[in-house]
Each structure stands twice: as C-alpha cells, then as structure tokens.
Design a protein around this motif. Structure first.
Motif, PDB file in Angstrom:
ATOM      1  N   ARG A  45       0.831  -1.211   0.000  1.00 58.75           N
ATOM      2  CA  ARG A  45       0.000   0.000   0.000  1.00 58.75           C
ATOM      3  C   ARG A  45       0.863   1.257   0.000  1.00 58.75           C
ATOM      4  N   LYS A  46       1.917   1.281   0.810  1.00 53.00           N
ATOM      5  CA  LYS A  46       2.810   2.439   0.854  1.00 53.00           C
ATOM      6  C   LYS A  46       3.507   2.637  -0.484  1.00 53.00           C
ATOM      7  N   ALA A  49       1.040   4.014  -3.068  1.00 55.17           N
ATOM      8  CA  ALA A  49       0.778   5.429  -2.793  1.00 55.17           C
ATOM      9  C   ALA A  49       1.954   6.281  -3.252  1.00 55.17           C
ATOM     10  N   SER A  52       1.984   6.447  -7.079  1.00 55.76           N
ATOM     11  CA  SER A  52       0.942   7.316  -7.629  1.00 55.76           C
ATOM     12  C   SER A  52       1.329   8.781  -7.458  1.00 55.76           C
TER      13      SER A  52
END
Length: 83
Positions: A45-46, A49, A52
């Motif tokens: 997830r990190k 992120a 992105s």
C-alpha cells in the motif's frame, strides 16, 4: 530389558509429543505467515501510494513544460511580423 508397561508408556509419550509438537509448529508457522502477509500488504500500500504520487508529479511537470512551450510559441508568434 524394560518391562512392557514402561515400553507402552514410552510410545504414548513419543506419540503425544509428536502430535503436540506438530500442532505447536503449525500454530507458530501460521502466526508467522499471517503477520508476514500483513506487513507485506502494508508495504505494498505504501509503495503504491508513493508511485501514484511520483506519477502525479511527472504528469504535473509534463503539463508545466507543455504550458511553457505554448507560451513561448505564443510570444514568438507575436514577435514575427505578419507576411
């Protein structure tokens, strides 16, 4: 030679230890795998992120360059005389 009762007791202890040891080993490995999976999901997830944000920054920089190029083209068009 050991009496038959003690031999039977030894077999029971070995089998019980094997079963309990296997169950404990399974439990420990299960806990390790689930905690590792949770850590990897958080790390993913990190990373997503971060990527992105990097992509967004690249898009913004590219848009800025296009805007500057259009502005320069507009300025040059004003400087050139109409023929």
């Amino acid at each position: 030679m050991a009496p038959p009762g003690s031999r039977r007791w030894a077999c029971v202890r070995v089998m019980t230890g094997t079963i309990l040891g296997g169950a404990l080993g399974f439990y420990v490995m299960h806990r390790l795998e689930t905690s590792h999976k949770a850590k990897m999901e958080e790390r993913l997830r990190k990373y997503e992120a971060h990527m992105s944000m990097v992509a967004k920054g690249k898009e913004e920089a590219q848009q800025r360059l296009q805007d500057e190029a259009a502005l320069q083209h507009k300025d040059q068009a004003r400087l050139l005389p109409d023929s």
